[in-house]
Write an enzyme that holds these catalytic residues in place. Structure first.
Site, PDB file in Angstrom:
ATOM      1  N   GLU A  12      12.830 -56.447  52.239  1.00 51.78           N
ATOM      2  CA  GLU A  12      11.818 -56.987  51.338  1.00 51.78           C
ATOM      3  C   GLU A  12      10.773 -57.818  52.072  1.00 51.78           C
ATOM      4  O   GLU A  12       9.597 -57.846  51.689  1.00 51.78           O
ATOM      5  CB  GLU A  12      12.491 -57.841  50.268  1.00 51.78           C
ATOM      6  CG  GLU A  12      13.411 -57.046  49.345  1.00 51.78           C
ATOM      7  CD  GLU A  12      14.255 -57.932  48.449  1.00 51.78           C
ATOM      8  OE1 GLU A  12      14.598 -57.475  47.341  1.00 51.78           O
ATOM      9  OE2 GLU A  12      14.577 -59.075  48.853  1.00 51.78           O
ATOM     10  N   ASP A 196      16.636 -49.271  41.231  1.00 48.08           N
ATOM     11  CA  ASP A 196      17.713 -48.586  40.510  1.00 48.08           C
ATOM     12  C   ASP A 196      17.565 -48.887  39.033  1.00 48.08           C
ATOM     13  O   ASP A 196      16.673 -49.629  38.618  1.00 48.08           O
ATOM     14  CB  ASP A 196      19.088 -49.052  41.025  1.00 48.08           C
ATOM     15  CG  ASP A 196      19.280 -50.549  40.858  1.00 48.08           C
ATOM     16  OD1 ASP A 196      19.693 -50.970  39.760  1.00 48.08           O
ATOM     17  OD2 ASP A 196      19.010 -51.309  41.814  1.00 48.08           O
TER      18      ASP A 196
END
Length: 227
Positions: A12, A196
Site C-alpha cells: 500500500e 476482495d
C-alpha cells in the site's frame, strides 16, 4: 502544511515511497517513518502495520512527533455495500468501529464514528475522476467505512455488518487512524480500493489483487497531491 500518509502494508505504501523525495527516516514502533516531499509538499509516510493498535500508535507519532497536520489513510479493503465490486474505490464520509460495545460511547470521544474532512473528501473525489490504472477506469464513491480487528471472510459476518452499520467496505485500521486524528484536531480522509468482497473467497481475491488495489489508492493520493 505537512501531509501524513499512513498505510498498513508495504504494497500500500510502496507506490508513494517511490515518488517521495526523502530527506530522512526514523525507526519507531517497529516500523520506519519517512520524511520528505511529494511534488514539493512536505510529507511524512508510515507503514503502520495491520490492526487498530498499530494504526493508532503510528498515527499519533506522525502527528505529534513528526508534525503532520493533515492525515490520509490509503490502502485496500473488503467490499460490503450493494453493487460494490473488487477494484472499486471508497472515499470515507465517515469511519466507524464495528467491533466496539456501544456503551463506550458514553465516554470520550463520545462517538463510535468519525467524519472525514469535507475539503479533503472533495480533493480526493476530484483526483479520482477520469483516472485510469492498468487500463481500468477508476470507479469511486463516498460512503461509510467500518473498521475492526478482524479480517472479514464470511458472508454471514458481511450481512450482519451491512444490516447494522450500512457501510460500503470493511478494513482494519481506518477508524483508529480517524479516532487519533480527531483527538489531535487533525483533518483526515481514508481512501480504500476493494481487494476482495469480504466473503468466503476473500483471501484468494486479496492475494490476487492486493498490488493492483493498492496501486489504485496510491495513484489517487498522488494525483491529489500533485494538484
Amino acid at each position: 502544511m505537512t501531509w501524513g500518509i499512513i498505510a498498513a502494508l508495504d504494497e500500500e505504501l510502496r507506490p508513494l515511497l517511490e515518488e517521495l523525495k526523502k530527506d530522512r527516516q526514523q525507526e519507531i514502533y517497529g516500523t520506519t517513518v519517512y520524511q520528505g516531499t511529494l511534488y514539493g509538499q512536505p510529507a511524512v509516510l508510515c507503514k503502520c502495520g495491520i490492526a487498530t493498535i498499530n494504526a493508532a500508535l503510528c498515527t499519533s507519532a506522525v502527528i505529534r512527533e513528526f508534525g503532520a497536520d493533515r492525515i490520509i489513510n490509503t490502502g485496500i479493503a473488503g467490499a460490503l455495500g450493494a453493487g460494490m465490486q473488487t477494484l472499486d474505490v471508497v472515499i470515507s464520509e465517515d469511519v466507524c468501529y464495528h467491533d466496539r460495545d456501544s456503551a463506550l460511547e458514553r465516554y470520550y470521544p463520545f462517538t463510535n464514528c468519525f467524519r472525514a474532512d469535507k475539503e479533503l473528501i472533495a480533493q480526493v473525489e476530484k483526483a479520482a475522476q477520469g483516472l485510469v490504472v492498468r487500463d481500468k477506469p477508476v470507479r469511486a464513491q463516498v460512503g461509510r467505512i467500518v473498521t475492526g480487528d478482524l479480517f472479514v471472510e464470511s458472508s454471514a459476518v458481511k450481512k450482519e455488518l451491512c444490516e447494522r452499520l450500512h457501510p460500503l467496505c470493511v478494513e482494519m485500521e481506518g477508524a483508529a487512524i480517524a479516532n487519533t486524528a480527531y483527538a489531535n484536531g487533525c483533518p483526515f480522509v481514508v481512501v480504500r480500493t476493494m481487494s476482495d468482497c469480504a466473503d468466503e473467497g476473500a483471501q484468494e481475491s486479496y492475494d490476487h489483487l492486493i498490488e493492483h488495489a493498492s496501486e489504485i489508492s496510491a495513484r489517487i493520493v498522488l494525483r491529489m497531491l500533485k494538484g
